[in-house]
Design an enzyme around this catalytic site. Structure first.
Site, PDB file in Angstrom:
ATOM      1  N   LYS A 161     -68.540 -10.180 -43.968  1.00 49.14           N
ATOM      2  CA  LYS A 161     -69.823  -9.708 -44.501  1.00 49.14           C
ATOM      3  C   LYS A 161     -70.609 -10.941 -44.946  1.00 49.14           C
ATOM      4  O   LYS A 161     -70.407 -11.467 -46.035  1.00 49.14           O
ATOM      5  CB  LYS A 161     -69.584  -8.747 -45.656  1.00 49.14           C
ATOM      6  CG  LYS A 161     -70.809  -7.908 -46.054  1.00 49.14           C
ATOM      7  CD  LYS A 161     -71.708  -8.629 -47.011  1.00 49.14           C
ATOM      8  CE  LYS A 161     -72.857  -7.750 -47.456  1.00 49.14           C
ATOM      9  NZ  LYS A 161     -73.825  -8.469 -48.305  1.00 49.14           N
ATOM     10  N   ASP A 220     -64.432 -25.603 -44.311  1.00 45.04           N
ATOM     11  CA  ASP A 220     -65.228 -26.509 -43.478  1.00 45.04           C
ATOM     12  C   ASP A 220     -65.247 -27.933 -44.022  1.00 45.04           C
ATOM     13  O   ASP A 220     -65.254 -28.904 -43.258  1.00 45.04           O
ATOM     14  CB  ASP A 220     -66.662 -25.995 -43.371  1.00 45.04           C
ATOM     15  CG  ASP A 220     -66.833 -24.953 -42.275  1.00 45.04           C
ATOM     16  OD1 ASP A 220     -65.808 -24.494 -41.740  1.00 45.04           O
ATOM     17  OD2 ASP A 220     -67.984 -24.601 -41.964  1.00 45.04           O
ATOM     18  N   SER A 261     -68.125 -11.357 -48.377  1.00 44.45           N
ATOM     19  CA  SER A 261     -69.397 -11.804 -48.934  1.00 44.45           C
ATOM     20  C   SER A 261     -69.265 -13.127 -49.691  1.00 44.45           C
ATOM     21  O   SER A 261     -68.983 -14.161 -49.090  1.00 44.45           O
ATOM     22  CB  SER A 261     -69.960 -10.685 -49.827  1.00 44.45           C
ATOM     23  OG  SER A 261     -71.270 -10.952 -50.227  1.00 44.45           O
TER      24      SER A 261
END
Length: 448
Positions: free
Chosen positions: A377, A363, A352
């Site tokens: 999740k 990224d 999460s």
């Protein structure tokens, strides 16, 4: 004329006498039946007949005596207080009428104790949500909702330990708080809790177990513990205390590398993380190892705040809703960790909010990930507090990394995979942390 009158008078008197005799016979019979019924010698019928025929041949003879020799008494079938079946007013209600039809038959015929209306309502809600096929759209009962709310404040009253459910469904001590009541009482990581104050935890959910373990400061709780290497379960008594949840821990290592671990993303995670990071940066570390292993997530705003500590601008995450809306969360310049070399540790317990932070840093090429595939999740649950204190959480959106990679059901693959040895490791050893240190020492120049 006189003769006719005398005949009529005789007829009336004879009819009256017959009527009186008939009434006497009726009253005598009714009275006898009343007293016989009261003494248990005639059956007493209930007003409601069962809707299904009994499977037994009938009641035992009225004069059968129980084993102790006492005279038998006629046992009547009590009429339950039935929940009335509502009258449907539209097609949807007509479809749902089947539910009430079934419940009416259960009320009238079930041999055993029936749940109360609250239990029935909760079970019906849980069953309804199960049909959605989404583990994260959930109904949370008031007692559990209170635990979650308490955790979000960063403080609670209990034994001081992180707990989880192992692969066998048993409550397991993940890690006692350093110096907390559980550690002082001798509870160890890996201990399995079988019962609390004599109440078995078999089949209990994690929050049901937590609800039993927690309690007012100063009270005692007895845990039945199963420990590897110990032949029989044994009891440990722990005195509960008021505790502050350890959110972040920071340490400056001897090799000049700063290490900081974030345990969850509760309401104070951003502030605690910033404090720990600034303490490390004050010692001019060569690099920072940011440990998100085992971190189950938490509040979205805290995830954004933590990621922003290491990013000067740009996208942190994308939030995509079912109606097509896309919301972008972006970093602001000025975070204390924008320039420090960074390695992030992740594993299957990183979920999460942990994946939001790790995905953003990966990224944006701000950090490399070391460890194993994360949990996966990446869904957004919109919370609703209900009238009785319970809570409904409905999946309303999905999270994506800055490069539009899906998190939900996918997880994040580390840049350097380091599997945890199946045979385990010696105390004090951590192959994933050791690999992160190795990477830093090999690629990042030492601070002069």
């Amino acid at each position: 004329m006189d003769s006719a009158l005398r005949n009529v008078t005789k007829f009336v008197l004879a009819g009256a006498i017959l009527l009186i005799l008939a009434g006497s016979v009726f009253l005598a019979g009714f009275g006898a039946a009343y007293f016989l019924t009261g003494s248990g010698r005639l059956p007493a019928w209930t007003s409601a007949a069962p809707t299904a025929a009994p499977t037994s041949p009938g009641p035992a003879p009225a004069d059968a005596a129980p084993a102790d020799g006492a005279p038998a008494e006629e046992e009547t079938i009590p009429t339950p207080t039935l929940v009335p079946i509502p009258t449907p007013e539209n097609e949807d209600e007509e479809t749902f009428q089947l539910f009430w039809e079934v419940w009416d038959l259960v009320q009238r015929n079930f041999y055993g104790e029936l749940p109360n209306l609250q239990e029935l309502t909760y079970a019906a809600i849980q069953g309804m949500l199960t049909t959605l096929g989404d583990d994260y759209t959930a109904f949370i009962e008031p007692s559990v909702a209170a635990i979650i709310s308490e955790d979000a404040t960063g403080e609670f009253e209990g034994i001081g330990a992180f707990v989880g459910i192992d692969e066998d469904g048993t409550v397991e001590i993940v890690e006692p708080f350093d110096g907390g009541p559980a550690a002082q009482a001798g509870i160890q990581a890996g201990d399995r809790v079988l019962a609390v104050d004599g109440i078995s935890l078999a089949g209990a959910t994690l929050y049901e177990a937590i609800g039993l373990i927690r309690g007012p400061e100063g009270t005692e709780v007895v845990l039945l513990i199963e420990r590897e290497g110990v032949p029989e379960p044994f009891e440990i008594t722990v005195t509960r205390a008021r505790l502050e949840i350890t959110v972040a821990e920071a340490e400056m290592r001897d090799d000049g590398i700063g290490y900081i671990r974030l345990y969850d993303f509760s309401a104070t995670a951003g502030d605690r993380m910033k404090d720990g990071l600034e303490e490390l940066l004050a010692e001019d570390p060569r690099a920072i190892i940011f440990d998100l292993r085992g971190n189950p997530g938490g509040w979205l705003d805290q995830a954004v705040d933590v990621a922003d500590l290491f990013l000067d601008d740009g996208v942190i995450l994308l939030e995509r809703w079912s109606d097509g809306r896309v919301r972008s969360f972006e970093a602001k310049p000025g975070g204390p960790g924008e320039d420090i070399p960074l390695v992030v540790l992740v594993d299957g317990g990183s979920a999460s909010a942990s994946e939001i932070v790790a995905g953003a840093l990966q990224d944006r090429e701000r950090a490399i990930l070391v460890g194993t595939l994360t949990f996966g999740k990446g869904s957004v649950q919109r919370p609703f507090t209900l009238s009785d204190g319970s809570e409904l959480r409905v999946t309303a959106a999905l999270w994506f990394t800055p490069n539009d990679r899906a998190i939900h059901g996918e997880g994040l693959a580390p840049d350097i995979e380091v599997l945890w040895p199946e045979e385990g490791v010696e105390p004090g050893e951590d192959p994933q942390l050791e690999r992160a240190v190795e990477y830093i020492l090999d690629t990042i120049p030492e601070v002069e």
